[in-house]
Design an enzyme around this catalytic site. Structure first.
Site, PDB file in Angstrom:
ATOM      1  CE  LYS A 183      -3.661   2.649   0.454  1.00 15.28           C
ATOM      2  NZ  LYS A 183      -3.175   3.922   0.960  1.00 15.28           N
ATOM      3  CD  GLU A 190      -2.626   8.189  -4.318  1.00 14.92           C
ATOM      4  OE1 GLU A 190      -2.761   9.158  -3.536  1.00 14.92           O
ATOM      5  OE2 GLU A 190      -3.072   7.050  -4.070  1.00 14.92           O
TER       6      GLU A 190
END
Length: 457
Positions: A183, A190
């Protein structure tokens, strides 16, 4: 089946509604009673209040759950996670119960907690991506560990998570706390993609004098093809928004970018592991640069404004450059995950990792199939590679800043063209006698090969 959830903030509340909508009975707690009341109101509006029990403290939560218990934590990372875990242990959870940290915790904390609580309960980790909308209707869920308690909750998480072509975007990607590492890297990618899109906008807006709406049209056209992605889609929408006076919304926003730490952790861990992810690191530094006026070194980092030049861009080449740069951001992230998995013996499955990213999460994109094809596919992209070089050169010549674009071109060029590392290593040996390795494999010093004037040294 009963599941408990601690933490009813934006993510917690929406995940709670998702859970009860899928058929689970939920026991929920938040130290703020208003958060529990708001969740109950939402559940009533959906006709699902009978599946929700709001409790006033953790002791009540533990009493209400039939063992073996399954408890999800959606609380801020750091000391609060340990505080809740300690209180749950004191409230009576036992070795067969599983507590899953679903927040944005540092994976190193997850490793420590698994050892700390191993005789008290099963501690597991899971990264969740998708924001409030994803949590409510189907997030990406990157779990880790082999705890027996997963067998109870895994079938439900497969239902709660987003799905892509009939496959759930929930997966146990690897051992230990690898879910939080995955993550974390997801967030690093991102950062890079967001900054890269912003740089495309900058180049089109200031480099070619297009309006935000015109840039939005270009992004929208890209999104209708193979480049379709969540981030490109929302960027197009943002750039199309105007005030009632016709002023572009984007022009009203202060040029300072916030961050919550996961991008920084990605950069730090990459440096610690010795794995190059320059596009991801450049995106973190780009955010820092937008906030330089707030630092102690502001005066030393404030320079006079400079004029910039317009550039002549071929939109097809720009699209090709963006395509390759996007793929390389993902590939850098996957290389970091693979390196960490090897170092920590996590046995992370990259195909499962990519499956969790295919829907529900922030970095979902139609071209993830190309990412999965790997280096061989990147090597076949000759046209895109030439476009990346050409566009990067034109972008730099404009005088504007393109940290991720230039870092990405440097990354691929370093790995595909002759390196200059031999001179740097020679410099290290010259002043520090760190040693050099010749092409024959021999380890020696410069002085073993040539005579060096000691006066110069």
């Amino acid at each position: 089946m009963q599941v408990a959830l601690v933490g009813l903030g934006v993510m917690g509340k929406n995940l709670a509604l998702n859970l009860i909508e899928k058929g689970l009975t939920l026991v929920a707690y938040d130290k703020n009673p208003d958060a529990g009341a708001e969740l109950l109101s939402c559940a009533k509006a959906l006709g699902l209040a009978d599946r929700l029990h709001i409790v006033s403290d953790l002791n009540d939560m533990v009493r209400r759950l039939e063992p073996p218990r399954s408890i999800l934590l959606l609380v801020p990372a750091g000391e609060l996670v340990d505080k809740v875990c300690t209180e749950l242990a004191e409230a009576g959870v036992d070795c067969d119960d599983i507590i899953v940290d679903c927040g944005n915790s540092n994976y190193k904390d997850g490793i420590s907690r698994k050892l700390k609580y191993q005789n008290k309960f099963e501690f597991a980790t899971m990264g969740i991506s998708g924001g409030a909308e994803g949590a409510r209707h189907g997030p990406a869920m990157m779990a880790s560990g082999s705890e027996g308690g997963w067998e109870r909750v895994e079938p439900w998480f497969e239902k709660v998570a987003a799905s892509y072509k009939g496959e759930s975007c929930f997966a146990r990607v690897g051992q230990s706390a690898s879910g939080h590492f995955v993550k974390m890297v997801h967030n690093g990618i991102e950062y890079a993609l967001m900054q890269l899109i912003a740089e495309m906008y900058q180049l089109l807006r200031l480099g070619t004098n297009r309006s935000p709406k015109e840039v939005a049209d270009i992004f929208n056209e890209w999104s209708e093809g193979t480049l379709n992605s969540y981030l490109l889609s929302i960027s197009s929408h943002i750039l199309s928004l105007e005030t009632t006076e016709g002023e572009p919304l984007v022009d009203l926003i202060d040029n300072k970018v916030g961050a919550k730490g996961t991008g920084l952790w990605t950069a730090q861990n990459a440096l610690e592991l010795g794995i190059a992810v320059p596009s991801l690191v450049a995106a973190v530094q780009a955010r820092h640069l937008t906030n330089t006026c707030d630092t102690h070194a502001a005066k030393e980092m404030t320079y006079a404004a400079k004029a910039t030049d317009t550039v002549d861009l071929d939109l097809a080449e720009l699209k090709d450059a963006f395509t390759l740069a996007s793929l390389l951001a993902y590939r850098q992230g996957l290389a970091l995950i693979k390196g960490a998995s090897r170092a920590h013996q996590w046995k992370v499955d990259l195909s499962k990792t990519l499956q969790t990213w295919r829907a529900g999460c922030i970095i979902r994109a139609d071209y993830l199939d190309n990412v999965a094809e790997g280096v061989e596919f990147i090597d076949s992209m000759q046209r895109e590679s030439a476009a990346l070089r050409k566009v990067t050169g034109a972008a730099v010549a404009s005088g504007l800043a393109f940290p991720v674009l230039t870092a990405t071109q440097t990354y691929i060029a370093t790995l595909t063209t002759p390196s200059n590392g031999h001179l740097v290593q020679a410099q290290r040996d010259y002043f520090g006698e760190h040693g050099i390795k010749t092409h024959s494999g021999e380890i020696c010093h410069l002085t073993d090969l040539v005579e060096i004037d000691e006066k110069v040294r």
